[in-house]
Design an enzyme around this catalytic site. Structure first.
Site, PDB file in Angstrom:
ATOM      1  N   ARG A  61       0.855  -1.186   0.000  1.00  0.00           N
ATOM      2  CA  ARG A  61       0.000   0.000   0.000  1.00  0.00           C
ATOM      3  C   ARG A  61       0.890   1.235   0.000  1.00  0.00           C
ATOM      4  O   ARG A  61       1.977   1.233   0.549  1.00  0.00           O
ATOM      5  CB  ARG A  61      -0.906   0.010   1.230  1.00  0.00           C
ATOM      6  CG  ARG A  61      -2.007  -1.012   1.166  1.00  0.00           C
ATOM      7  CD  ARG A  61      -2.970  -0.863   2.330  1.00  0.00           C
ATOM      8  NE  ARG A  61      -2.385  -1.263   3.590  1.00  0.00           N
ATOM      9  CZ  ARG A  61      -1.931  -0.449   4.513  1.00  0.00           C
ATOM     10  NH1 ARG A  61      -2.024   0.863   4.351  1.00  0.00           N
ATOM     11  NH2 ARG A  61      -1.413  -0.910   5.626  1.00  0.00           N
ATOM     12  N   TYR A 117      -0.983  -3.751  -7.098  1.00  0.00           N
ATOM     13  CA  TYR A 117      -0.811  -4.460  -5.831  1.00  0.00           C
ATOM     14  C   TYR A 117      -2.152  -4.523  -5.077  1.00  0.00           C
ATOM     15  O   TYR A 117      -2.860  -3.508  -4.954  1.00  0.00           O
ATOM     16  CB  TYR A 117       0.261  -3.785  -4.955  1.00  0.00           C
ATOM     17  CG  TYR A 117       0.189  -4.309  -3.543  1.00  0.00           C
ATOM     18  CD1 TYR A 117       0.669  -5.584  -3.260  1.00  0.00           C
ATOM     19  CD2 TYR A 117      -0.457  -3.604  -2.536  1.00  0.00           C
ATOM     20  CE1 TYR A 117       0.526  -6.123  -2.000  1.00  0.00           C
ATOM     21  CE2 TYR A 117      -0.601  -4.130  -1.273  1.00  0.00           C
ATOM     22  CZ  TYR A 117      -0.111  -5.394  -1.007  1.00  0.00           C
ATOM     23  OH  TYR A 117      -0.272  -5.937   0.238  1.00  0.00           O
ATOM     24  N   GLY A 118      -2.442  -5.664  -4.510  1.00  0.00           N
ATOM     25  CA  GLY A 118      -3.735  -5.941  -3.878  1.00  0.00           C
ATOM     26  C   GLY A 118      -4.336  -4.823  -3.041  1.00  0.00           C
ATOM     27  O   GLY A 118      -5.453  -4.384  -3.282  1.00  0.00           O
ATOM     28  N   LYS A 136      -9.550  -2.310   1.787  1.00  0.00           N
ATOM     29  CA  LYS A 136      -9.220  -1.130   2.599  1.00  0.00           C
ATOM     30  C   LYS A 136      -9.983   0.104   2.114  1.00  0.00           C
ATOM     31  O   LYS A 136     -10.439   0.920   2.917  1.00  0.00           O
ATOM     32  CB  LYS A 136      -7.718  -0.863   2.540  1.00  0.00           C
ATOM     33  CG  LYS A 136      -6.862  -2.015   3.021  1.00  0.00           C
ATOM     34  CD  LYS A 136      -7.129  -2.361   4.461  1.00  0.00           C
ATOM     35  CE  LYS A 136      -6.151  -3.419   4.955  1.00  0.00           C
ATOM     36  NZ  LYS A 136      -6.425  -3.820   6.334  1.00  0.00           N
ATOM     37  N   HIS A 177     -11.142  -1.927  11.708  1.00  0.00           N
ATOM     38  CA  HIS A 177     -10.020  -2.771  11.277  1.00  0.00           C
ATOM     39  C   HIS A 177      -9.834  -3.856  12.343  1.00  0.00           C
ATOM     40  O   HIS A 177      -8.913  -3.787  13.148  1.00  0.00           O
ATOM     41  CB  HIS A 177      -8.783  -1.871  11.152  1.00  0.00           C
ATOM     42  CG  HIS A 177      -7.607  -2.514  10.482  1.00  0.00           C
ATOM     43  ND1 HIS A 177      -6.330  -2.013  10.625  1.00  0.00           N
ATOM     44  CD2 HIS A 177      -7.502  -3.581   9.660  1.00  0.00           C
ATOM     45  CE1 HIS A 177      -5.504  -2.762   9.922  1.00  0.00           C
ATOM     46  NE2 HIS A 177      -6.177  -3.710   9.335  1.00  0.00           N
ATOM     47  N   CYS A 226       1.060  -7.532  14.065  1.00  0.00           N
ATOM     48  CA  CYS A 226       0.862  -8.009  15.441  1.00  0.00           C
ATOM     49  C   CYS A 226       0.137  -9.351  15.464  1.00  0.00           C
ATOM     50  O   CYS A 226      -0.308  -9.801  16.518  1.00  0.00           O
ATOM     51  CB  CYS A 226       0.098  -6.977  16.259  1.00  0.00           C
ATOM     52  SG  CYS A 226       1.077  -5.524  16.658  1.00  0.00           S
ATOM     53  N   GLY A 227      -0.042  -9.976  14.302  1.00  0.00           N
ATOM     54  CA  GLY A 227      -0.577 -11.341  14.273  1.00  0.00           C
ATOM     55  C   GLY A 227      -2.092 -11.439  14.307  1.00  0.00           C
ATOM     56  O   GLY A 227      -2.641 -12.331  14.931  1.00  0.00           O
ATOM     57  N   LYS A 228      -2.782 -10.541  13.593  1.00  0.00           N
ATOM     58  CA  LYS A 228      -4.254 -10.601  13.583  1.00  0.00           C
ATOM     59  C   LYS A 228      -4.767 -11.892  12.960  1.00  0.00           C
ATOM     60  O   LYS A 228      -5.669 -12.535  13.492  1.00  0.00           O
ATOM     61  CB  LYS A 228      -4.824  -9.399  12.821  1.00  0.00           C
ATOM     62  CG  LYS A 228      -5.467  -8.456  13.764  1.00  0.00           C
ATOM     63  CD  LYS A 228      -5.917  -7.124  13.271  1.00  0.00           C
ATOM     64  CE  LYS A 228      -6.831  -7.075  12.105  1.00  0.00           C
ATOM     65  NZ  LYS A 228      -6.382  -6.154  11.068  1.00  0.00           N
ATOM     66  N   THR A 229      -4.168 -12.246  11.815  1.00  0.00           N
ATOM     67  CA  THR A 229      -4.633 -13.465  11.134  1.00  0.00           C
ATOM     68  C   THR A 229      -4.361 -14.686  12.016  1.00  0.00           C
ATOM     69  O   THR A 229      -5.218 -15.574  12.129  1.00  0.00           O
ATOM     70  CB  THR A 229      -3.965 -13.595   9.758  1.00  0.00           C
ATOM     71  OG1 THR A 229      -4.262 -12.407   9.013  1.00  0.00           O
ATOM     72  CG2 THR A 229      -4.484 -14.800   8.998  1.00  0.00           C
ATOM     73  N   ASP A 287      -9.673  -9.316   9.384  1.00  0.00           N
ATOM     74  CA  ASP A 287      -9.193  -7.966   9.056  1.00  0.00           C
ATOM     75  C   ASP A 287     -10.226  -6.858   9.276  1.00  0.00           C
ATOM     76  O   ASP A 287      -9.863  -5.786   9.718  1.00  0.00           O
ATOM     77  CB  ASP A 287      -8.716  -7.939   7.595  1.00  0.00           C
ATOM     78  CG  ASP A 287      -7.822  -6.754   7.287  1.00  0.00           C
ATOM     79  OD1 ASP A 287      -6.997  -6.386   8.148  1.00  0.00           O
ATOM     80  OD2 ASP A 287      -7.934  -6.194   6.181  1.00  0.00           O
ATOM     81  N   ASN A 296       6.212  -8.627   2.043  1.00  0.00           N
ATOM     82  CA  ASN A 296       4.764  -8.383   1.976  1.00  0.00           C
ATOM     83  C   ASN A 296       4.115  -9.275   0.915  1.00  0.00           C
ATOM     84  O   ASN A 296       3.094  -8.926   0.342  1.00  0.00           O
ATOM     85  CB  ASN A 296       4.493  -6.901   1.685  1.00  0.00           C
ATOM     86  CG  ASN A 296       3.035  -6.534   1.904  1.00  0.00           C
ATOM     87  OD1 ASN A 296       2.376  -7.053   2.808  1.00  0.00           O
ATOM     88  ND2 ASN A 296       2.505  -5.649   1.068  1.00  0.00           N
ATOM     89  N   ARG A 315       1.832 -12.263  -0.521  1.00  0.00           N
ATOM     90  CA  ARG A 315       0.479 -12.508  -0.014  1.00  0.00           C
ATOM     91  C   ARG A 315      -0.134 -13.797  -0.528  1.00  0.00           C
ATOM     92  O   ARG A 315       0.195 -14.264  -1.622  1.00  0.00           O
ATOM     93  CB  ARG A 315      -0.443 -11.355  -0.458  1.00  0.00           C
ATOM     94  CG  ARG A 315      -0.047  -9.992   0.113  1.00  0.00           C
ATOM     95  CD  ARG A 315      -0.582  -9.838   1.508  1.00  0.00           C
ATOM     96  NE  ARG A 315      -0.121  -8.612   2.149  1.00  0.00           N
ATOM     97  CZ  ARG A 315      -0.796  -8.020   3.144  1.00  0.00           C
ATOM     98  NH1 ARG A 315      -1.931  -8.520   3.583  1.00  0.00           N
ATOM     99  NH2 ARG A 315      -0.310  -6.946   3.718  1.00  0.00           N
ATOM    100  N   GLU A 373      -1.879 -20.186  23.228  1.00  0.00           N
ATOM    101  CA  GLU A 373      -2.009 -19.881  24.659  1.00  0.00           C
ATOM    102  C   GLU A 373      -2.790 -18.580  24.878  1.00  0.00           C
ATOM    103  O   GLU A 373      -3.327 -18.349  25.956  1.00  0.00           O
ATOM    104  CB  GLU A 373      -0.639 -19.776  25.325  1.00  0.00           C
ATOM    105  CG  GLU A 373       0.313 -20.938  25.052  1.00  0.00           C
ATOM    106  CD  GLU A 373      -0.142 -22.256  25.668  1.00  0.00           C
ATOM    107  OE1 GLU A 373      -1.056 -22.239  26.514  1.00  0.00           O
ATOM    108  OE2 GLU A 373       0.431 -23.304  25.279  1.00  0.00           O
TER     109      GLU A 373
HETATM  110  C1  OXD Z   1      -3.038  -4.243   6.354  1.00  0.00           C
HETATM  111  C2  OXD Z   1      -3.544  -5.436   5.658  1.00  0.00           C
HETATM  112  O1  OXD Z   1      -2.063  -3.631   5.882  1.00  0.00           O
HETATM  113  O2  OXD Z   1      -4.527  -6.023   6.137  1.00  0.00           O
HETATM  114  O3  OXD Z   1      -3.603  -3.886   7.390  1.00  0.00           O
HETATM  115  O4  OXD Z   1      -3.006  -5.805   4.602  1.00  0.00           O
HETATM  116 MN    MN Z   2      -5.408  -4.988   7.764  1.00  0.00          MN
END
Ligand code: OXD
Ligand code: MN
Length: 593
Positions: free
Chosen positions: A70, A198-199, A207, A227, A251-254, A278, A375, A377, A503
């Site tokens: 992005r 780019y995606g 987004k 988000h 930070c590991g959302k997925t 996301d 990055n 994907r 955990e």
């Molecule tokens: C981000 C994404 O950049 O989800 O937040 O790709």
């Molecule tokens: Mn995101």
């Protein structure tokens, strides 16, 4: 195709007159059309068919080397008044933005086709959902949109003659980075994206629509576009409760969204249901609770670092029908990436730039050359996730019991704490921050504030956004409880104190207990923290002193934090909600004790 929608037809005609495509192709959402487009893109080299025995339905794509992420400096909110975009967004006046970008779009689709992609963010026909139509000259975009959103004739039927859809125009044009523009016109419900492939810049449902445009519409219409990941925790009694969580990127959302319970909790009967990784669209219902949908239908996840330990469900999810972008291509047409499950892609592999590559390669300065772009994907259908919740298709979404905010803090923030009220929780979200890790460019330890992880994605003035959060809590009779977590606290030697991954469920479960009015806690100046024995630690051996360190609140450190938060609020301009200033002062008073 006969389309009974004058607004849509006229707009497409106008955009085609600008871009001058050779042909206009309507995307109907059928498998047959998708297969034909795949074949066409394989024939031109736009995508490469991967090994269909090992990776059925999977394809590979490389973006232009200068088009891999992005571009925040080329992303604009184009409102009539600059003040409506606020101090954290780039702004251009709409007329100027349209005029400049029209020059880049003009004639850019000569010799190309314009694909018309009608898509729904959220289940087709749901009152929670929004419809968009993306015009694009890229088959890669079409194939990704078919995974990430609900696309096709159903969507046109749901739209009918209504003019209520987001007009999304995308052209690769010359992929010129200088002339790249990602333009949002919230007052016109319009998005223009040019000179990128780019995606994040071109899958305009994600987004651009689902966060920037949707956040603007949400404020006007009284809902929230966030988000956030959404996940359900099934307790041993079969009851499922849902949390929505916001973390800055990296930070590991997925990983959290696809968490696998640790054995100690799994054997008790705990189970996780993934609702989204996301984006969450959240509405207030007549029961006084906030209900959330995930408007997407797929995952667009970062590949490097994904492996059977960090995220086994993701590994399962991306075994078929997945588009891989900018990873290593192995000789047998499988894919490879750094920190994956194997050490090497073997002989004859090519890197994300298409050059011969093997692990350990160095450039002339002796720096390691990565095979996959950091990055790079995967784009994969949501339903392939082993923990996918069937409620993704529920038009009404799921009720949220707890909001979880987090960041990457080496010290300061305890493993978890609970806000004492809605407004206090909004203050916690507004002051969210992450510290740079060694892997990131810049000063290590530097704190970057990212309220609600929305800084790059809020389509209007961020202070108004914070006020909207305050207002939503006022309207909700049974608002979610709000928590802050920090999986990344370190000891004096720099080691992580908390094991993380699965955990983390122990921490989420404490939050859900608190939301039910259970769970043991002590009050500190920053909020409630668990008593040392409050988390269910079945099967995890953690030293008592480590737990104490994880939960410690250092008043002096927090006082310094309040100064940093004040500076940040000041930078957002004069109309940061007074409620948040009050919370800051109240926190200071509590710290002074
Ligand atoms: C981000 C994404 O950049 O989800 O937040 O790709
Ligand atoms: Mn995101």
């Amino acid at each position: 195709m006969i389309v009974n929608n004058d607004t849509l037809r006229n707009w497409i005609e106008e955009m085609a007159a600008l871009c001058l495509p050779d042909e206009i192709v309507w995307i109907d959402g059928s498998d047959a059309q998708r297969d034909a487009l795949r074949a066409e893109a394989c024939a031109t080299g736009e995508i490469i068919e991967l090994n269909q025995e090992k990776l059925p339905g999977c394809y590979y794509h490389r973006t232009h080397p200068l088009d891999v992420a992005r571009v925040e400096d080329k992303t604009f909110i184009c409102t009539r008044r600059e003040s409506d975009a606020g101090p954290t967004n780039n702004w251009k006046p709409p007329e100027e933005a349209y005029t400049e970008a029209a020059n880049f779009f003009r004639g850019s689709m000569r010799g190309r086709k314009m694909y018309v992609i009608p898509f729904s963010m959220g289940p087709v026909g749901s009152p929670f959902s929004k419809i968009g139509v993306e015009l694009s000259d890229s088959i890669y975009v079409v194939l990704n949109m078919l995974i990430m959103t609900r696309v096709g004739t159903d969507v046109l039927n749901a739209l009918g003659p209504s003019p209520d859809f987001t007009k999304c125009l995308h052209a690769k044009a010359k992929l010129d980075p200088e002339k790249r523009r990602i333009l949002h016109f919230p007052e016109d419900n319009t998005i223009w994206s040019v000179n990128s492939g780019y995606g994040g810049n071109v899958l305009l449902g994600k987004k651009c629509l689902a966060l920037r445009i949707a956040s603007y519409l949400a404020r006007q219409e009284g809902w929230m576009a966030e988000h956030m990941l959404i996940l359900g925790v099934e307790q041993p009694n079969g009851h499922v409760e849902y949390v929505a969580a916001a973390f800055p990127s990296a930070c590991g959302k997925t990983n959290l969204a696809m968490l696998i319970p640790p054995e100690g909790l799994r054997s008790k009967g705990y189970r996780i249901w993934t609702m989204g990784d996301d984006i969450a669209w959240i509405r207030l219902d007549t029961d006084g609770r906030l209900w959330a949908i995930n408007p997407e239908a797929g995952f667009f996840g970062v590949v490097p670092g994904t492996n059977s330990r960090s995220n086994p469900s993701a590994i399962e999810t991306i075994k078929k029908n997945t588009i891989y972008t900018n990873v290593v291509l192995a000789k047998d047409r499988t894919v490879w990436w750094e920190e994956g499950d194997t050490d090497s892609p073997g002989e004859g592999a090519t890197d994300w730039l298409g050059r011969p590559w093997h692990p350990g390669m160095k450039d002339e300065k002796g720096k390691e050359i990565l095979g996959a772009h950091p990055n790079s994907r995967f784009t994969a259908p949501f339903r392939q996730c082993p923990s996918a919740s069937f409620r993704l298709e529920h038009h009404h979404g799921v009720p949220i019991a707890a909001f979880i905010f987090g960041g990457r803090r080496n010290t300061l923030a305890p493993l978890i704490y609970e806000a004492t009220s809605w407004n206090h929780g909004v203050f916690v979200g507004a002051s969210m921050a992450s510290e740079r890790t060694a892997a990131q460019y810049g000063k290590q330890g530097e704190v970057r504030r990212d309220p609600f992880a929305m800084l790059p994605f809020c389509g209007y003035h961020v202070a108004d956004y914070l006020k909207h959060w305050i207002n939503m809590g006022r309207r909700a009779k049974r608002p979610p409880k709000i928590f802050h977590v920090n999986w990344f606290r370190r000891d004096k030697d720099g080691n992580f104190l908390w094991p993380g991954y699965g955990e983390n469920l122990r921490v989420l479960e404490w939050a859900l207990m608190r939301a039910r009015g259970e769970g043991k806690a002590v009050e500190t100046p920053i909020g409630f923290i668990p008593t040392p024995d409050a988390l269910d630690m079945t099967g995890l051996d953690l030293n008592e002193s480590v737990m104490e360190e994880l939960l410690a609140v250092d008043n002096a450190e927090w006082k310094a934090e309040t100064d940093s938060i004040e500076k940040f609020f000041d930078s957002l301009g004069p109309h940061v909600p007074w409620e948040l200033r009050n919370e800051l002062e109240a926190l200071r008073r509590r710290l002074d004790g």
